[in-house]
Design an enzyme around this catalytic site. Structure first.
Site, short mmCIF file in Angstrom:
data_model
loop_
_atom_site.label_atom_id
_atom_site.label_comp_id
_atom_site.label_asym_id
_atom_site.label_seq_id
_atom_site.Cartn_x
_atom_site.Cartn_y
_atom_site.Cartn_z
N GLU A 102 -1.59 -3.03 -7.80
CA GLU A 102 -2.83 -3.18 -7.03
C GLU A 102 -3.27 -1.80 -6.57
O GLU A 102 -2.50 -0.85 -6.60
CB GLU A 102 -2.62 -4.09 -5.83
CG GLU A 102 -1.64 -3.57 -4.77
CD GLU A 102 -2.23 -2.62 -3.74
OE1 GLU A 102 -3.47 -2.64 -3.53
OE2 GLU A 102 -1.46 -1.84 -3.15
N SER B 175 0.84 -1.19 0.00
CA SER B 175 0.00 0.00 0.00
C SER B 175 0.88 1.25 0.00
O SER B 175 1.74 1.40 -0.87
CB SER B 175 -0.95 -0.05 1.21
OG SER B 175 -1.94 0.95 1.12
N HIS C 55 -5.26 -5.36 -1.22
CA HIS C 55 -5.92 -5.10 0.05
C HIS C 55 -6.97 -6.14 0.41
O HIS C 55 -7.82 -5.91 1.26
CB HIS C 55 -6.56 -3.71 0.01
CG HIS C 55 -5.55 -2.59 0.09
ND1 HIS C 55 -4.73 -2.27 -0.96
CD2 HIS C 55 -5.24 -1.74 1.09
CE1 HIS C 55 -3.94 -1.26 -0.61
NE2 HIS C 55 -4.24 -0.92 0.63
#
Length: 308
Positions: free
Chosen positions: A205, A110, A275
């Site tokens: 992602e 992230s 996630h």
């Protein structure tokens, strides 16, 4: 069962909104026999961050100090936002001297992608895109898939990630494996912290990004000349994005199809990275072989730091 490891927590981004997740994560790791250090960083607060910028940068810079014992694993507390504020303050030369070739696994995803990009660009360090303390080890339900793939990646000098998701075409390429959160990659384009990677396999992602924003970021990478230098793109999880009636079906599947034309590259889908609850661990900067076809795909990875 893996052997006991020393795990040091770093908090370069947000503070944890759920303190119970911190307790669950540290308790689980300790129950497995691991020594967990630095968890007090979860108690720091400054605005939306896990401490002031100098405190958060200090979590990483102390690894450059010869007097500081190196842990086996450096584990990010969580993502959120804040890592980009630290990039000008990291001791890249010191971190390179201390960590290059060392059997230390630096792991997160992230917002942590910004740190990984910078460490590879400025210090040549191979890190791991993988679980973090609160979202993964501290989840209400611990994913056995995530745990298994984490230890496999950091303890095996060569390993393979396989998925039985049918692919649109046959792919067989090799190159440097790199990537992570697409928004963070796009944010660092044109900065000294974006590594130049030729012949790479780019995995991506994101979370809470509308499909058109995903497409826009991919166009940014293409227009910046980054995509044309890659061998393939591997799509991980893109969760949380919501469509409105205005889109008329312009969903993530349509964006992926468009990306094949935008990039002019093989595009592989179905990687469990992002996630979601299940998360593979991927070495950022290692060497990989990607093979894909109608029966699924495999990524065979080597050349990354491994714990003895």
């Amino acid at each position: 069962m893996t052997r006991s490891r020393t795990i040091e927590i770093v908090a370069p981004s947000g503070y944890p909104p759920d303190e119970a997740a911190v307790e669950r994560g540290t308790a689980r790791l300790r129950e497995q026999g691991h020594r967990v250090l630095g968890a007090q960083a979860a108690q720091r607060r400054h605005l939306r961050f896990a401490g002031a910028d100098d405190e958060r940068a200090g979590d990483l810079n102390r690894l450059a100090d010869p007097a500081h014992p190196l842990p086996d694993i450096v584990l990010a507390l969580r993502g959120g936002y804040g890592a980009v504020r630290l990039l000008d303050s990291l001791d890249y030369a010191g971190l390179a001297r201390r960590l290059a070739g060392a059997p230390v696994a630096i792991c997160g995803h992230s917002d942590f992608t910004a740190i990984q990009l910078a460490l590879f660009a400025r210090a040549g360090l191979v890190t791991f895109g993988g679980p973090m303390l609160t979202a993964n080890f501290g989840a209400e339900t611990l994913s056995a898939f995530t745990v298994e793939h984490f230890w496999q990646a950091i303890e095996s000098p060569e390993f393979t990630v396989r998925e039985s998701v049918p692919q649109a075409s046959e792919v067989a390429v090799s190159g440097t494996l790199w990537g992570g959160n697409l928004a963070m990659i796009a944010a660092l384009v044109g900065t000294p912290y974006m590594p130049r990677i030729d012949g790479g396999i780019l995995f991506i992602e994101d979370v809470n990004e509308h499909p058109f924003r995903v497409e826009r970021m991919l166009y940014q990478l293409r227009l910046a000349g980054i995509l044309e230098r890659q061998q393939a793109i591997v799509f991980g999880d893109f969760t949380g994005g919501k469509l409105s009636p205005y889109e008329h079906g312009d969903d993530l599947a349509a964006v992926i199809e468009q990306s094949r034309d935008v990039a002019g590259l093989p595009v592989v889908t179905g990687l469990r990275f992002g996630h979601g609850a299940d998360l593979v661990t991927l070495p950022f900067g290692a060497q990989a072989r990607l093979a894909a076809g109608h029966e699924g795909f495999s990524l065979t990875i080597t050349g990354h730091p491994t714990l003895s």
